[in-house]
Design a protein around this motif. Structure first.
Motif, mmCIF file in Angstrom:
data_model
loop_
_atom_site.group_PDB
_atom_site.id
_atom_site.type_symbol
_atom_site.label_atom_id
_atom_site.label_comp_id
_atom_site.label_asym_id
_atom_site.label_seq_id
_atom_site.Cartn_x
_atom_site.Cartn_y
_atom_site.Cartn_z
ATOM 1 N N ASP A 108 -8.459 15.915 9.331
ATOM 2 C CA ASP A 108 -7.346 14.958 9.315
ATOM 3 C C ASP A 108 -6.004 15.668 9.416
ATOM 4 O O ASP A 108 -5.051 15.139 9.988
ATOM 5 C CB ASP A 108 -7.382 14.134 8.019
ATOM 6 N N MET A 109 -5.913 16.872 8.850
ATOM 7 C CA MET A 109 -4.652 17.593 8.839
ATOM 8 C C MET A 109 -4.244 18.011 10.250
ATOM 9 O O MET A 109 -3.087 17.856 10.648
ATOM 10 C CB MET A 109 -4.761 18.820 7.940
ATOM 11 N N SER A 110 -5.180 18.549 11.005
ATOM 12 C CA SER A 110 -4.852 18.972 12.370
ATOM 13 C C SER A 110 -4.448 17.782 13.229
ATOM 14 O O SER A 110 -3.485 17.857 14.007
ATOM 15 C CB SER A 110 -6.051 19.693 12.997
ATOM 16 N N GLN A 111 -5.140 16.649 13.066
ATOM 17 C CA GLN A 111 -4.789 15.446 13.807
ATOM 18 C C GLN A 111 -3.412 14.935 13.391
ATOM 19 O O GLN A 111 -2.599 14.516 14.230
ATOM 20 C CB GLN A 111 -5.834 14.363 13.566
ATOM 21 N N ALA A 112 -3.127 15.009 12.086
ATOM 22 C CA ALA A 112 -1.832 14.549 11.591
ATOM 23 C C ALA A 112 -0.697 15.413 12.120
ATOM 24 O O ALA A 112 0.382 14.905 12.457
ATOM 25 C CB ALA A 112 -1.832 14.541 10.059
ATOM 26 N N LEU A 113 -0.901 16.721 12.204
ATOM 27 C CA LEU A 113 0.135 17.618 12.722
ATOM 28 C C LEU A 113 0.406 17.356 14.203
ATOM 29 O O LEU A 113 1.558 17.356 14.641
ATOM 30 C CB LEU A 113 -0.270 19.072 12.505
ATOM 31 N N VAL A 114 -0.660 17.135 14.975
ATOM 32 C CA VAL A 114 -0.487 16.830 16.400
ATOM 33 C C VAL A 114 0.265 15.518 16.573
ATOM 34 O O VAL A 114 1.194 15.405 17.388
ATOM 35 C CB VAL A 114 -1.861 16.770 17.100
ATOM 36 N N ASN A 115 -0.112 14.505 15.775
ATOM 37 C CA ASN A 115 0.565 13.210 15.864
ATOM 38 C C ASN A 115 2.023 13.303 15.421
ATOM 39 O O ASN A 115 2.891 12.630 15.981
ATOM 40 C CB ASN A 115 -0.168 12.173 15.009
ATOM 41 N N THR A 116 2.288 14.135 14.416
ATOM 42 C CA THR A 116 3.667 14.337 13.975
ATOM 43 C C THR A 116 4.514 14.912 15.105
ATOM 44 O O THR A 116 5.664 14.502 15.315
ATOM 45 C CB THR A 116 3.708 15.277 12.758
ATOM 46 N N LEU A 117 3.949 15.850 15.852
ATOM 47 C CA LEU A 117 4.653 16.416 17.004
ATOM 48 C C LEU A 117 4.891 15.356 18.070
ATOM 49 O O LEU A 117 5.977 15.304 18.677
ATOM 50 C CB LEU A 117 3.848 17.579 17.571
ATOM 51 N N ILE A 118 3.913 14.484 18.289
ATOM 52 C CA ILE A 118 4.061 13.415 19.286
ATOM 53 C C ILE A 118 5.176 12.456 18.877
ATOM 54 O O ILE A 118 6.016 12.063 19.703
ATOM 55 C CB ILE A 118 2.729 12.663 19.466
ATOM 56 N N TYR A 119 5.195 12.075 17.601
ATOM 57 C CA TYR A 119 6.265 11.196 17.124
ATOM 58 C C TYR A 119 7.634 11.852 17.303
ATOM 59 O O TYR A 119 8.599 11.213 17.720
ATOM 60 C CB TYR A 119 6.053 10.866 15.642
ATOM 61 N N THR A 120 7.707 13.139 16.978
ATOM 62 C CA THR A 120 8.982 13.846 17.054
ATOM 63 C C THR A 120 9.506 13.895 18.485
ATOM 64 O O THR A 120 10.679 13.594 18.750
ATOM 65 C CB THR A 120 8.825 15.269 16.500
ATOM 66 N N VAL A 121 8.640 14.272 19.417
ATOM 67 C CA VAL A 121 9.056 14.367 20.830
ATOM 68 C C VAL A 121 9.275 12.978 21.417
ATOM 69 O O VAL A 121 10.218 12.754 22.193
ATOM 70 C CB VAL A 121 8.006 15.153 21.632
ATOM 71 N N GLY A 122 8.426 12.026 21.035
ATOM 72 C CA GLY A 122 8.523 10.682 21.605
ATOM 73 C C GLY A 122 9.762 9.926 21.194
ATOM 74 O O GLY A 122 10.258 9.067 21.949
ATOM 75 N N VAL A 123 10.304 10.223 20.025
ATOM 76 C CA VAL A 123 11.481 9.507 19.536
ATOM 77 C C VAL A 123 12.771 10.061 20.143
ATOM 78 O O VAL A 123 13.783 9.351 20.204
ATOM 79 C CB VAL A 123 11.518 9.572 17.993
ATOM 80 N N LEU A 124 12.762 11.303 20.614
ATOM 81 C CA LEU A 124 13.981 11.949 21.109
ATOM 82 C C LEU A 124 14.698 11.151 22.206
ATOM 83 O O LEU A 124 15.929 11.051 22.180
ATOM 84 C CB LEU A 124 13.663 13.361 21.596
ATOM 85 N N PRO A 125 13.998 10.589 23.200
ATOM 86 C CA PRO A 125 14.739 9.785 24.195
ATOM 87 C C PRO A 125 15.472 8.600 23.581
ATOM 88 O O PRO A 125 16.565 8.245 24.038
ATOM 89 C CB PRO A 125 13.635 9.318 25.157
#
Length: 318
Positions: free
Chosen positions: A85-102
């Protein structure tokens, strides 16, 4: 007799010196006395819970007052990084971070620049309208978007099918391929108003003489934006980039909790939702505290990196 008179005279001379020293000491102490209530509040409400979290990360406890706290050492951290779950959560956290930037940088910056020259009354109205999503409660926002994105009769699916863009309704919150992007979109949509106001305020504070000088040199609109406005806005851009990077996953927590609960198949969970799950669903306080410590440590490193990067890239109009 002479010695007595000399001693009295020496004391009289030393009194002004003592008064000056007292005034100097008071000048040094007074600012700290003014800051003392704020420092005590920060220490009690911020650093005290932080230290308690660090301590609990080395124990295992189920939050019951009668239950003992068992010493675990670094086992909570080792377990945390070995969980899938931790590795999946870290990947998703990165997706949220990059996805919100625009939504927090590009779109608000474009809106702020495009509407910078409109009238004062129109500007006030548009700012109020743009800021409305930001003041809405996350639960209410989640309810509205859940209705709009509902696969059974939702307005978005109806529109897409009417335009023949899709043949079957899109399950925005129950499809693994769509869920995380749907939550990211809602999080970013809510941030547009806040970021637009920040950039609009920064534009209002710029020295317009630079723009007038560029126009006299026959610079085009795009050249003014690229070579004048963006460099002058660089401190604000770096500030908003840091905020988005640090808090994008945290801002998405409410929508994850209401709309997907981390699913489907953990495709929308992030580090914040994971530590909340450990702490308040499974009552594994040790693992939750360890995850919180990792978040604080990682956020501190990111903030430090942004501060150094900002000093190098930002242009200040002095």
């Amino acid at each position: 007799m002479n010695n007595t008179l000399a001693g009295v005279a020496l004391k009289e001379r030393s009194k002004p010196v003592q008064r000056v020293r007292r005034k100097r000491s008071l000048r040094w102490i007074m600012p700290w006395l003014y800051l003392l209530p704020a420092l005590l509040s920060i220490g009690y409400w911020v650093y005290r819970p932080l230290l308690q979290t660090v301590r609990l990360s080395f124990y295992e406890w189920n939050m019951l007052p009668t239950s003992p706290q068992v010493w675990m050492g670094l086992k909570n951290y080792k377990l945390l990084f070995t969980l899938p779950d931790m590795s999946q959560a870290l990947v998703n956290t990165l997706i949220y971070t990059v996805g919100v930037l625009p939504f927090s940088l590009i779109i608000p910056l474009a809106i702020a620049i495009a509407t910078d020259n409109i009238g004062k009354r129109s500007r006030t109205l548009y700012r109020a309208l743009v800021f409305v999503p930001m003041i809405m409660a996350p639960v209410a926002v989640s309810a509205v978007w859940s209705w709009l994105m509902n696969p059974m009769g939702g307005l978005i699916n109806k529109t897409l099918m009417a335009l023949h863009l899709v043949h079957d309704p899109i399950r925005f919150f129950s499809d693994v391929n769509w869920a995380i992007w749907s939550v990211t979109f809602i999080t970013g949509w809510k941030l547009i108003g806040f970021s637009t106001l920040i950039f609009s305020a920064a534009l209002s504070g710029l020295n317009k003489e630079y723009v007038e000088a560029a126009r006299m040199d026959r610079a085009s609109r795009w050249q003014i934006i690229w070579h004048v406005l963006l460099p002058l806005l660089s401190p604000t851009i770096m500030f908003m980039a840091m905020l988005s990077t640090l808090f994008a996953a945290e801002w998405s927590f409410s929508y994850i909790n209401v709309l997907t609960q981390g699913g489907p198949m953990n495709s929308t969970t992030n580090i914040y939702y994971l530590l909340w799950t450990y702490g308040f669903k499974t009552f594994s306080v040790g693992s939750s505290s360890a995850a919180a410590v990792v978040v604080v440590f990682g956020s501190s490193l990111i903030a430090l990196g942004f501060m150094k990067l900002s000093n190098k890239l930002s242009f200040y109009d002095n």
